[in-house]
Design a protein around this motif. Sequence first.
Motif, PDB file in Angstrom:
ATOM      1  N   GLN A  27       0.616  -1.160  -0.076  1.00  0.00           N
ATOM      2  CA  GLN A  27       0.100   0.030   0.072  1.00  0.00           C
ATOM      3  C   GLN A  27       0.654   1.382   0.151  1.00  0.00           C
ATOM      4  OE1 GLN A  27      -2.229   0.473   3.774  1.00  0.00           O
ATOM      5  NE2 GLN A  27      -3.296   2.257   2.872  1.00  0.00           N
ATOM      6  N   ASP A  49       7.379  -6.447  13.668  1.00  0.00           N
ATOM      7  CA  ASP A  49       6.803  -7.791  13.312  1.00  0.00           C
ATOM      8  C   ASP A  49       6.533  -7.884  11.815  1.00  0.00           C
ATOM      9  OD1 ASP A  49       5.208 -10.610  14.012  1.00  0.00           O
ATOM     10  OD2 ASP A  49       3.665  -9.448  13.086  1.00  0.00           O
ATOM     11  N   SER A 206      -3.992  -6.323  14.589  1.00  0.00           N
ATOM     12  CA  SER A 206      -5.198  -5.514  14.262  1.00  0.00           C
ATOM     13  C   SER A 206      -5.897  -4.826  15.502  1.00  0.00           C
ATOM     14  CB  SER A 206      -6.195  -6.178  13.471  1.00  0.00           C
ATOM     15  OG  SER A 206      -5.609  -6.312  12.291  1.00  0.00           O
ATOM     16  N   LYS A 216     -12.531   6.806  11.879  1.00  0.00           N
ATOM     17  CA  LYS A 216     -12.359   7.800  10.542  1.00  0.00           C
ATOM     18  C   LYS A 216     -13.396   7.377   9.411  1.00  0.00           C
ATOM     19  CE  LYS A 216      -8.478   5.438   8.551  1.00  0.00           C
ATOM     20  NZ  LYS A 216      -7.108   5.631   8.028  1.00  0.00           N
ATOM     21  N   ARG A 228      -7.048   2.372   4.011  1.00  0.00           N
ATOM     22  CA  ARG A 228      -6.937   0.679   3.662  1.00  0.00           C
ATOM     23  C   ARG A 228      -8.103   0.473   3.031  1.00  0.00           C
ATOM     24  NH1 ARG A 228      -4.851  -3.529   7.998  1.00  0.00           N
ATOM     25  NH2 ARG A 228      -3.031  -2.096   7.811  1.00  0.00           N
ATOM     26  N   SER A 287      -0.086   3.604   8.136  1.00  0.00           N
ATOM     27  CA  SER A 287       0.497   3.966   6.637  1.00  0.00           C
ATOM     28  C   SER A 287       1.203   5.369   6.437  1.00  0.00           C
ATOM     29  CB  SER A 287      -0.925   4.276   5.737  1.00  0.00           C
ATOM     30  OG  SER A 287      -1.699   5.365   6.478  1.00  0.00           O
TER      31      SER A 287
HETATM   32  P1  NDP Z   1      -4.152  -2.033  13.223  1.00  0.00           P
HETATM   33  O1  NDP Z   1      -5.292  -2.493  13.543  1.00  0.00           O
HETATM   34  O2  NDP Z   1      -3.280  -1.259  13.911  1.00  0.00           O
HETATM   35  O3  NDP Z   1      -4.242  -1.249  11.851  1.00  0.00           O
HETATM   36  C1  NDP Z   1      -3.519  -0.353  11.339  1.00  0.00           C
HETATM   37  C2  NDP Z   1      -4.024   0.706  10.182  1.00  0.00           C
HETATM   38  O4  NDP Z   1      -4.874   1.624  10.726  1.00  0.00           O
HETATM   39  C3  NDP Z   1      -3.000   1.528   9.646  1.00  0.00           C
HETATM   40  O5  NDP Z   1      -2.288   0.999   8.586  1.00  0.00           O
HETATM   41  C4  NDP Z   1      -3.975   2.652   9.028  1.00  0.00           C
HETATM   42  O6  NDP Z   1      -4.509   2.421   7.985  1.00  0.00           O
HETATM   43  C5  NDP Z   1      -4.883   2.833  10.201  1.00  0.00           C
HETATM   44  N1  NDP Z   1      -4.655   3.859  11.182  1.00  0.00           N
HETATM   45  C6  NDP Z   1      -3.474   3.330  12.377  1.00  0.00           C
HETATM   46  N2  NDP Z   1      -3.433   4.452  13.122  1.00  0.00           N
HETATM   47  C7  NDP Z   1      -4.453   5.530  12.966  1.00  0.00           C
HETATM   48  C8  NDP Z   1      -4.756   6.759  13.143  1.00  0.00           C
HETATM   49  N3  NDP Z   1      -4.324   7.265  14.258  1.00  0.00           N
HETATM   50  N4  NDP Z   1      -5.866   7.391  12.539  1.00  0.00           N
HETATM   51  C9  NDP Z   1      -6.371   6.925  11.385  1.00  0.00           C
HETATM   52  N5  NDP Z   1      -6.043   5.691  10.927  1.00  0.00           N
HETATM   53  C10 NDP Z   1      -5.018   4.760  11.509  1.00  0.00           C
HETATM   54  O7  NDP Z   1      -3.217  -3.157  12.540  1.00  0.00           O
HETATM   55  P2  NDP Z   1      -2.989  -3.822  11.372  1.00  0.00           P
HETATM   56  O8  NDP Z   1      -4.349  -4.300  10.811  1.00  0.00           O
HETATM   57  O9  NDP Z   1      -2.157  -2.973  10.378  1.00  0.00           O
HETATM   58  O10 NDP Z   1      -2.117  -5.156  11.684  1.00  0.00           O
HETATM   59  C11 NDP Z   1      -0.875  -4.762  12.567  1.00  0.00           C
HETATM   60  C12 NDP Z   1      -0.058  -5.886  12.457  1.00  0.00           C
HETATM   61  O11 NDP Z   1      -0.409  -7.139  12.991  1.00  0.00           O
HETATM   62  C13 NDP Z   1       0.615  -5.971  11.014  1.00  0.00           C
HETATM   63  O12 NDP Z   1       1.320  -5.431  10.449  1.00  0.00           O
HETATM   64  C14 NDP Z   1       1.185  -7.642  11.237  1.00  0.00           C
HETATM   65  O13 NDP Z   1       2.318  -7.564  11.717  1.00  0.00           O
HETATM   66  C15 NDP Z   1       0.251  -8.213  12.472  1.00  0.00           C
HETATM   67  N6  NDP Z   1      -0.789  -9.204  11.783  1.00  0.00           N
HETATM   68  C16 NDP Z   1      -0.591 -10.446  12.082  1.00  0.00           C
HETATM   69  C17 NDP Z   1      -1.593 -11.555  11.371  1.00  0.00           C
HETATM   70  C18 NDP Z   1      -1.446 -12.829  11.548  1.00  0.00           C
HETATM   71  O14 NDP Z   1      -2.157 -13.585  11.132  1.00  0.00           O
HETATM   72  N7  NDP Z   1      -0.696 -13.145  12.515  1.00  0.00           N
HETATM   73  C19 NDP Z   1      -2.610 -11.021  10.462  1.00  0.00           C
HETATM   74  C20 NDP Z   1      -2.773  -9.568  10.503  1.00  0.00           C
HETATM   75  C21 NDP Z   1      -1.959  -8.697  10.860  1.00  0.00           C
HETATM   76  P3  NDP Z   1      -4.716   3.477   6.898  1.00  0.00           P
HETATM   77  O15 NDP Z   1      -4.043   4.808   6.903  1.00  0.00           O
HETATM   78  O16 NDP Z   1      -4.378   2.883   5.412  1.00  0.00           O
HETATM   79  O17 NDP Z   1      -6.366   3.309   6.739  1.00  0.00           O
END
Ligand code: NDP
Length: 321
Positions: A27, A49, A206, A216, A228, A287
Amino acid sequence: MEFRYLGNSGLKISELTYGNWLTHGSQVENEAALASVNAALDAGITTFDTADAYANTKAEKVLGKALKGQRRESLEIFTKVYWPTGPKGHNDSGLSRKHIMESIEGSLTRLKTDYVDLYQAHRFDVETPLEETMQAFADVVRQGKALYIGTSEWTADQLRQGQAIAKDLGFSLISNQPQYSMLWRVIEAEVVPASEELGISQIVWSPLAQGVLSGKYLPGAPLPKGSRATDKNGGANMISAWLRDDVLHAVQDLKPIAAEVGLDLPQLAVAWVLQNPNIAAAIIGASRPEQVTNNVKAVGVKLPEEVMQKIEAVMAPVAET
Ligand code: NDP
């Protein structure tokens, strides 16, 4: 930043861990990825991670580049094995000895490191004998290529079986990596109690439900540009299940509760996850660097019981348990 022990081990990790699923190599441009890693380091995050399967190995490469030049002893680098990363040959997935031994080599090369701190079974492999998998992990540890072993999304029974075999082989599983947030509480019933017995911590993914708990996404409104939910590389597909009106309304109802404790919604979501003592860390994605800088303000926040109850009243009807 606070540091918590991972399971019954002596390894301390930062209670906010930075993860690069769907972002690095996909992304977001490399520049934003590097800036986000730097923001994490500046905020005191030491634990990172990733997985070989993220962006088909590109995420590991981006992270390796971003962490280059850092003092290795001051970092905890985690990756995972299970899914194929490119060719989908008959031995390119699962937790066979062959796939584990081949995968760790690729991960170390891409991450530009001699060892990972934690090597995780990304899922449970029902086809490979568990003894074979655990023996391969024991050997990876003995060879010094991984210092500790963890799992991801294993059930309570799978953790029990795995831990028993690991102990026989002279090591321990120290962590499990499941999904956990105000919207997804599935681990509370069985995985957390079993893990407490077994000396295993959760490092949860997540915590913001992929951004939905940031507030948002407004019910009935267009999707925010660059979020996302608009990422056609895979993000939009992954987040879509949460973009329901009942969920989005409930999240908006959290705003006054967050304000009561001086937090914004992303900070409240992260602080909520960290209240659970079996959770060693919340893995946050970003992001852009400002998200990291903002979300780390959740560290050290103790949510009062009456605030937890108000959150429960709003979120219980829409949460998966
Ligand atoms: P989050 O729930 O923290 O989501 C992160 C996303 O939320 C960002 O990329 C951004 O997306 C948005 N965001 C974050 N902070 C803010 C803010 N302050 N205001 C507005 N939007 C915000 O976690 P992820 O889903 O990214 O997962 C985190 C990690 O967990 C992964 O990187 C991975 O390491 C792990 N993971 C492990 C899995 C497994 O099977 N073991 C599966 C999935 C994840 P945007 O700006 O694009 O909208």
